[in-house]
Design a protein around this motif. Structure first.
Motif, PDB file in Angstrom:
ATOM      1  N   SER A 180      33.250  31.475  36.233  1.00 48.11           N
ATOM      2  CA  SER A 180      33.049  30.808  34.671  1.00 48.11           C
ATOM      3  C   SER A 180      31.541  30.348  34.638  1.00 48.11           C
ATOM      4  CB  SER A 180      34.086  29.299  35.623  1.00 48.11           C
ATOM      5  OG  SER A 180      33.424  28.286  36.863  1.00 48.11           O
ATOM      6  N   GLU A 181      31.618  29.707  34.076  1.00 54.02           N
ATOM      7  CA  GLU A 181      30.169  29.320  33.147  1.00 54.02           C
ATOM      8  C   GLU A 181      29.909  27.735  33.014  1.00 54.02           C
ATOM      9  OE1 GLU A 181      26.662  31.080  30.265  1.00 54.02           O
ATOM     10  OE2 GLU A 181      29.531  31.414  29.974  1.00 54.02           O
ATOM     11  N   ASP A 182      29.810  26.909  33.662  1.00 57.64           N
ATOM     12  CA  ASP A 182      29.698  25.404  33.573  1.00 57.64           C
ATOM     13  C   ASP A 182      27.794  25.140  33.505  1.00 57.64           C
ATOM     14  OD1 ASP A 182      32.497  24.730  34.399  1.00 57.64           O
ATOM     15  OD2 ASP A 182      32.038  25.142  36.549  1.00 57.64           O
ATOM     16  N   ASP A 183      27.743  24.687  31.862  1.00 59.11           N
ATOM     17  CA  ASP A 183      26.479  24.438  31.949  1.00 59.11           C
ATOM     18  C   ASP A 183      25.320  24.777  31.858  1.00 59.11           C
ATOM     19  OD1 ASP A 183      27.762  21.839  31.039  1.00 59.11           O
ATOM     20  OD2 ASP A 183      26.830  21.069  32.681  1.00 59.11           O
ATOM     21  N   GLY A 184      26.039  26.853  31.246  1.00 57.87           N
ATOM     22  CA  GLY A 184      24.853  27.829  31.350  1.00 57.87           C
ATOM     23  C   GLY A 184      24.639  28.234  32.795  1.00 57.87           C
ATOM     24  N   GLN A 185      24.989  27.895  34.073  1.00 55.98           N
ATOM     25  CA  GLN A 185      25.527  28.253  35.404  1.00 55.98           C
ATOM     26  C   GLN A 185      26.522  28.826  35.490  1.00 55.98           C
ATOM     27  OE1 GLN A 185      22.895  28.163  38.197  1.00 55.98           O
ATOM     28  NE2 GLN A 185      24.720  29.762  39.628  1.00 55.98           N
ATOM     29  N   LEU A 186      27.033  30.246  36.588  1.00 56.64           N
ATOM     30  CA  LEU A 186      27.533  30.994  36.393  1.00 56.64           C
ATOM     31  C   LEU A 186      28.412  30.779  37.646  1.00 56.64           C
ATOM     32  CD1 LEU A 186      26.278  34.622  35.597  1.00 56.64           C
ATOM     33  CD2 LEU A 186      28.648  32.990  34.115  1.00 56.64           C
ATOM     34  N   ARG A 187      29.207  30.158  38.389  1.00 56.81           N
ATOM     35  CA  ARG A 187      30.139  30.271  39.299  1.00 56.81           C
ATOM     36  C   ARG A 187      31.117  31.038  39.416  1.00 56.81           C
ATOM     37  NH1 ARG A 187      28.465  25.119  41.181  1.00 56.81           N
ATOM     38  NH2 ARG A 187      27.061  24.012  38.947  1.00 56.81           N
ATOM     39  N   CYS A 188      31.374  32.006  40.431  1.00 57.05           N
ATOM     40  CA  CYS A 188      31.832  32.775  41.311  1.00 57.05           C
ATOM     41  C   CYS A 188      32.630  32.714  42.366  1.00 57.05           C
ATOM     42  CB  CYS A 188      30.599  34.355  41.115  1.00 57.05           C
ATOM     43  SG  CYS A 188      32.174  35.457  42.292  1.00 57.05           S
ATOM     44  N   GLN A 189      33.871  31.944  42.581  1.00 61.47           N
ATOM     45  CA  GLN A 189      35.173  31.481  43.939  1.00 61.47           C
ATOM     46  C   GLN A 189      35.481  33.036  44.161  1.00 61.47           C
ATOM     47  OE1 GLN A 189      37.602  29.265  41.622  1.00 61.47           O
ATOM     48  NE2 GLN A 189      36.481  27.092  42.374  1.00 61.47           N
ATOM     49  N   VAL A 190      35.332  33.571  45.408  1.00 58.22           N
ATOM     50  CA  VAL A 190      36.172  34.682  46.009  1.00 58.22           C
ATOM     51  C   VAL A 190      37.142  34.151  46.661  1.00 58.22           C
ATOM     52  CG1 VAL A 190      34.487  36.233  45.142  1.00 58.22           C
ATOM     53  CG2 VAL A 190      34.567  35.350  47.100  1.00 58.22           C
ATOM     54  N   THR A 191      38.254  34.720  47.372  1.00 57.67           N
ATOM     55  CA  THR A 191      38.619  34.444  48.974  1.00 57.67           C
ATOM     56  C   THR A 191      38.564  35.250  49.468  1.00 57.67           C
ATOM     57  OG1 THR A 191      39.925  36.525  48.217  1.00 57.67           O
ATOM     58  CG2 THR A 191      40.964  34.465  47.218  1.00 57.67           C
ATOM     59  N   ALA A 192      37.527  35.577  49.445  1.00 57.53           N
ATOM     60  CA  ALA A 192      37.050  36.795  50.593  1.00 57.53           C
ATOM     61  C   ALA A 192      36.122  35.996  52.385  1.00 57.53           C
ATOM     62  CB  ALA A 192      36.199  38.113  50.128  1.00 57.53           C
TER      63      ALA A 192
END
Length: 87
Positions: free
Chosen positions: A33-45
């Motif tokens: 996702s992108e929040d205020d220009g910052q990419l955020r990544c969530q992974v189950t690994a």
């Protein structure tokens, strides 16, 4: 791998482009996702033996519409803040 929640970032897929990400390993789902220009990544690994980095690379490549081999992890191998470059 299971379906992912990813935005379409194909417009940013320019050679030499860099992508700064904030990664959350051991999440309940894979998402980008992108929040205020910052990419955020969530992974189950889990962050062991490069598994989380591999999952992040796959997720980012899917969002950009490029091959995983075109992404290089420049900074943040063991950190939550990572920098990828598109070759």
């Amino acid at each position: 791998m299971a379906r992912h929640r990813v935005p379409d970032l194909s417009a940013r897929a320019l050679p030499g482009a860099e992508f700064a990400l904030r990664v959350t390993p051991r999440a309940s789902r894979n998402a980008l996702s992108e929040d205020d220009g910052q990419l955020r990544c969530q992974v189950t690994a889990v962050p062991e033996d490069g598994r989380a980095n591999a999952a992040v690379t796959e997720l980012l490549a899917t969002a950009l519409g490029v091959a995983k081999s075109r992404l290089t992890l420049v900074r943040g191998v063991t950190a939550r803040d990572k920098l990828f470059r598109l070759d």
